[in-house]
Write a protein that holds these residues in place. Structure first.
Motif, mmCIF file in Angstrom:
data_model
loop_
_atom_site.group_PDB
_atom_site.id
_atom_site.type_symbol
_atom_site.label_atom_id
_atom_site.label_comp_id
_atom_site.label_asym_id
_atom_site.label_seq_id
_atom_site.Cartn_x
_atom_site.Cartn_y
_atom_site.Cartn_z
ATOM 1 N N GLN A 1 0.857 -1.373 0.157
ATOM 2 C CA GLN A 1 0.034 0.137 0.121
ATOM 3 C C GLN A 1 0.878 1.320 -0.252
ATOM 4 O O GLN A 1 0.264 2.623 -0.591
ATOM 5 N N HIS B 1 1.120 -9.388 4.634
ATOM 6 C CA HIS B 1 0.150 -8.411 4.530
ATOM 7 C C HIS B 1 -0.421 -8.679 2.981
ATOM 8 O O HIS B 1 -0.402 -7.675 2.257
ATOM 9 N N TRP B 2 -0.864 -9.910 2.644
ATOM 10 C CA TRP B 2 -1.376 -10.205 1.187
ATOM 11 C C TRP B 2 -0.669 -9.969 0.108
ATOM 12 O O TRP B 2 -1.313 -9.829 -0.961
ATOM 13 N N ASN C 1 -1.807 -10.897 8.240
ATOM 14 C CA ASN C 1 -2.893 -9.895 8.492
ATOM 15 C C ASN C 1 -4.194 -10.379 7.943
ATOM 16 O O ASN C 1 -4.459 -10.687 6.718
ATOM 17 N N GLU C 2 -5.377 -10.319 8.946
ATOM 18 C CA GLU C 2 -6.644 -10.581 8.567
ATOM 19 C C GLU C 2 -6.918 -11.793 7.705
ATOM 20 O O GLU C 2 -7.318 -11.622 6.473
ATOM 21 N N HIS D 1 -9.453 -9.506 11.440
ATOM 22 C CA HIS D 1 -10.393 -8.505 11.061
ATOM 23 C C HIS D 1 -11.753 -9.256 11.598
ATOM 24 O O HIS D 1 -12.183 -10.148 11.308
ATOM 25 N N VAL E 1 -15.821 -8.594 12.619
ATOM 26 C CA VAL E 1 -16.946 -7.762 12.423
ATOM 27 C C VAL E 1 -18.061 -7.816 13.616
ATOM 28 O O VAL E 1 -18.133 -8.926 14.074
ATOM 29 N N TYR F 1 -13.190 -2.357 12.247
ATOM 30 C CA TYR F 1 -13.907 -1.273 11.512
ATOM 31 C C TYR F 1 -15.296 -1.393 11.402
ATOM 32 O O TYR F 1 -16.226 -0.543 11.123
ATOM 33 N N ARG G 1 -22.654 -4.822 12.019
ATOM 34 C CA ARG G 1 -23.718 -5.178 11.225
ATOM 35 C C ARG G 1 -24.813 -5.425 11.899
ATOM 36 O O ARG G 1 -24.780 -6.508 12.880
ATOM 37 N N ILE H 1 -19.282 -7.829 1.560
ATOM 38 C CA ILE H 1 -19.299 -6.231 1.799
ATOM 39 C C ILE H 1 -21.021 -5.987 1.753
ATOM 40 O O ILE H 1 -21.508 -5.140 2.605
ATOM 41 N N ILE I 1 -17.291 0.384 4.697
ATOM 42 C CA ILE I 1 -17.671 -0.039 5.960
ATOM 43 C C ILE I 1 -19.042 0.235 6.382
ATOM 44 O O ILE I 1 -19.664 -0.379 7.316
ATOM 45 N N GLU J 1 -5.291 -2.471 14.070
ATOM 46 C CA GLU J 1 -5.922 -1.223 13.183
ATOM 47 C C GLU J 1 -7.374 -0.861 13.688
ATOM 48 O O GLU J 1 -8.020 -1.719 14.161
ATOM 49 N N TRP K 1 -5.068 3.327 11.896
ATOM 50 C CA TRP K 1 -5.007 3.047 10.491
ATOM 51 C C TRP K 1 -5.470 4.256 9.655
ATOM 52 O O TRP K 1 -6.573 4.411 9.854
ATOM 53 N N GLU L 1 -5.521 1.985 -1.347
ATOM 54 C CA GLU L 1 -6.531 1.308 -0.688
ATOM 55 C C GLU L 1 -7.172 -0.014 -1.389
ATOM 56 O O GLU L 1 -8.317 -0.027 -1.466
ATOM 57 N N TRP L 2 -6.314 -0.863 -1.793
ATOM 58 C CA TRP L 2 -6.786 -1.941 -2.321
ATOM 59 C C TRP L 2 -7.644 -1.777 -3.668
ATOM 60 O O TRP L 2 -7.326 -0.915 -4.389
ATOM 61 N N TYR M 1 -7.188 7.304 4.357
ATOM 62 C CA TYR M 1 -7.739 6.834 5.874
ATOM 63 C C TYR M 1 -6.496 7.732 6.571
ATOM 64 O O TYR M 1 -6.338 7.570 7.820
HETATM 65 O O1 LGS Z 1 -6.048 -0.850 3.826
HETATM 66 C C1 LGS Z 1 -6.788 -1.852 4.927
HETATM 67 C C2 LGS Z 1 -7.679 -1.162 5.787
HETATM 68 C C3 LGS Z 1 -8.654 -0.108 5.479
HETATM 69 O O2 LGS Z 1 -9.983 -0.847 5.616
HETATM 70 C C4 LGS Z 1 -5.787 -2.438 5.606
HETATM 71 O O3 LGS Z 1 -4.580 -3.076 4.671
HETATM 72 C C5 LGS Z 1 -6.418 -3.889 5.828
HETATM 73 O O4 LGS Z 1 -5.633 -4.529 6.831
HETATM 74 C C6 LGS Z 1 -7.902 -3.678 6.624
HETATM 75 O O5 LGS Z 1 -8.782 -4.573 6.014
HETATM 76 N N1 LGS Z 1 -8.579 -2.501 6.203
HETATM 77 C C7 LGS Z 1 -9.682 -1.772 6.049
HETATM 78 N N2 LGS Z 1 -10.937 -2.711 6.486
HETATM 79 C C8 LGS Z 1 -12.296 -2.554 6.193
HETATM 80 C C9 LGS Z 1 -12.777 -3.881 5.541
HETATM 81 C C10 LGS Z 1 -14.228 -3.678 5.245
HETATM 82 C C11 LGS Z 1 -14.775 -4.926 4.883
HETATM 83 C C12 LGS Z 1 -16.144 -4.885 5.011
HETATM 84 C C13 LGS Z 1 -16.829 -6.282 5.372
HETATM 85 C C14 LGS Z 1 -18.300 -5.925 5.491
HETATM 86 C C15 LGS Z 1 -19.145 -6.900 6.199
#
Ligand code: LGS
Length: 487
Positions: free
Chosen positions: A37, A140-141, A184-185, A245, A247, A324, A327, A343, A366, A394, A437, A444-445, A453
């Motif tokens: 990133q 990290h992916w 990571n996640e 990660h 929720v 983050y 739901r 999502i 989010i 994060e 974060w 941002e992917w 952010y």
């Molecule tokens: O940039 C990423 C941040 C920003 O939002 C970072 O690399 C990741 O580790 C992390 O996942 N990040 C991030 N996460 C929000 C994920 C949203 C997923 C929505 C799922 C809905 C149920």
């Protein structure tokens, strides 16, 4: 001039307030980033392509504006400025990740790049010189593309590839790095990259690949953790974990909400943090029955052998929480259209996910702003994963709005950190630190550069990638300096 009594009262209330809003002395504040990133330098020196290099180059239509991380924040060249920013903020730690193919150009441990070693040496040493602890994410992916060509996270060999890579990283930097994140996640990694195909390598296989990935990330983490535990911990006394990660889910139907928790969160935590280990039971049963009804002989959820259950169990020194999203959960109505996971909804469980009208809402992926949810989540971890040290690895606010006056992000940080503090003080949860974060705007992917952010704004049109502190950077700096929150 204020009357003397008012002045005295206001001083007293400030003292009372800041005492109440003070973080414990051992609590640490940091910020995070990840290599793809921010670094750029995608083909610098002997680095070879990883899955994000290929994915962005081959699929500009999936990423907003066809963006990629070829240059990103150019931290490959501007790492000294990054350290300066971390220092300006007064961070106690900086969490960053290592790019696998920058360090091991062919992916394997038998060929280590001198330039790669030097790059991370410089970063780690530079941080330490400023009194900032480096926290390193090993994965990290950014899988080496050559491993993706062999099936990536669906190939069970990936756990050995990651473990060998982790051993190199531990050997090089354990003398200076004491806190490690293996992966990571795993949930976002598997659910986005192998279920919805929104992330590299863009595979859409919600039936099988996503669960192979789930199992393989758990085994890979466990192998890396055990390598550190056996070979490095006795000498270097560091700590290793995963960043999950997680929720927060709420719903009227308690059993369904629990199933959703198991599917989304405990699928990745239950094998590591519980005494029984293995898959969470309700979800395991659900998958076995559903698979049978679909005509499969075996559950689509791959089995763990007894040996694998033992391998994964207890492989943590703390809990890394990336938080983050919140739901509301409800069963889909007959014939109701479901959005893609994760999502929108959860087609695997026939579940609709919504944002409560009582919460704040954003236009980003989010969607929810619900500060209390982080406190609920911290308590959920305490109840479900043991009374473990939790490091928030994060938390942050993304928006497409540009500019330096990010008062909404200031409010977000204040409110979420307040809930972290309440979890510590009122609920006795062992939260040991908080990570914003992110240090600066970055790639941002799938959102490319459209979602920001950063505590620092980055000018992506200037060749210098100029970084400028936002209001949130000044705010975070003050919080860190005072170790307390404003009202
Ligand atoms: O940039 C990423 C941040 C920003 O939002 C970072 O690399 C990741 O580790 C992390 O996942 N990040 C991030 N996460 C929000 C994920 C949203 C997923 C929505 C799922 C809905 C149920």
């Amino acid at each position: 001039m204020l009357p003397q009594r008012t002045v005295v009262l206001s001083i007293l209330s400030t003292v009372a307030w800041s005492f109440e809003m003070k973080f414990p002395p051992s609590f640490k504040f940091g910020a995070a980033s990840s290599s793809y990133q921010i670094e750029g330098g995608w083909n610098a020196s002997d680095k070879t392509p990883n899955i994000w290099d290929k994915f962005t180059h081959d699929n500009p239509n999936i990423i907003k504006n066809g963006d990629n991380g070829d240059v990103a924040c150019d931290s490959y060249n501007l790492w000294e400025r990054d350290i300066e920013m971390a220092s300006e903020l007064g961070l106690q730690f900086y969490r960053f990740s290592i790019s696998w193919t920058r360090l091991l150009p062919n992916g394997y441990p038998n060929c280590v790049s001198e330039n790669g070693i030097r790059y991370y040496d410089n970063l780690i040493n530079g941080l330490l010189e400023k009194g900032i602890e480096p926290i390193v994410t090993i994965y990290h992916w950014e899988l080496p593309q050559r491993f993706q060509d062999l099936g990536g996270w669906t190939n069970s060999l990936v756990s050995d590839w990651l473990a060998d890579y982790a051993r190199v990283v531990f050997s090089l930097y354990s003398d200076r790095v004491k806190t490690w994140i293996t992966v990571n996640e795993p949930s976002i990694l598997c659910d986005f990259a192998y279920n919805t195909g929104l992330m590299a390598p863009g595979i859409t296989d919600p039936e099988h690949a996503v669960y192979l990935c789930t199992k393989n990330t758990l085994i890979a983490h466990a192998k890396a953790w055990r390598i550190y535990d056996r070979e490095f911990k006795p000498r270097f006394h560091g700590r290793v974990s995963v960043s999950h990660h997680i929720v927060w889910f709420e719903g009227k139907d308690e059993e369904l909400t629990e199933l959703v928790h198991e599917y989304s969160n405990a699928r990745f935590t239950h094998p590591i943090y519980t005494e029984v280990g293995g898959w969470p039971r309700m979800f395991e049963k659900y998958m076995a029955e559903k698979s049978r009804n679909q005509g499969y002989t075996k559950s689509r959820l791959p089995e763990f052998t007894e040996e694998e259950i033992e391998l994964c169990k207890g492989t943590y020194d703390f809990f890394g929480l990336n938080f983050y999203v919140a739901r509301l959960v409800r069963l889909a109505k007959p014939g109701e259209q479901l959005g893609p996971f994760p999502i929108g909804d959860i087609p695997e469980l026939d579940v609709k996910l919504e944002v409560s009208p009582d919460w704040g809402q954003t236009k980003s992926l989010i969607r929810s702003v619900y500060p209390e949810s982080i406190r609920h989540m911290l308590n959920w971890i305490k109840e479900n994963c043991g009374d473990v040290d939790i490091l928030v690895t994060e938390n942050g606010y993304g928006t497409s709005t540009t500019g330096l006056d990010d008062h909404f992000r200031v409010q977000y940080y204040r409110d979420y950190m307040e809930q972290v503090l309440l979890a510590i003080k009122e609920d006795g949860v062992n939260v040991i630190g908080y990570t914003a974060w992110t240090l600066m705007d970055n790639f941002e992917w799938s959102e490319g550069y459209t979602v920001k952010y950063g505590l620092y704004e980055v000018n992506f049109t200037s060749p210098q990638r100029t970084r400028t502190p936002r209001a949130s950077a000044h705010f975070y700096k003050t919080v860190i300096a005072n170790r307390s929150l404003p009202p």
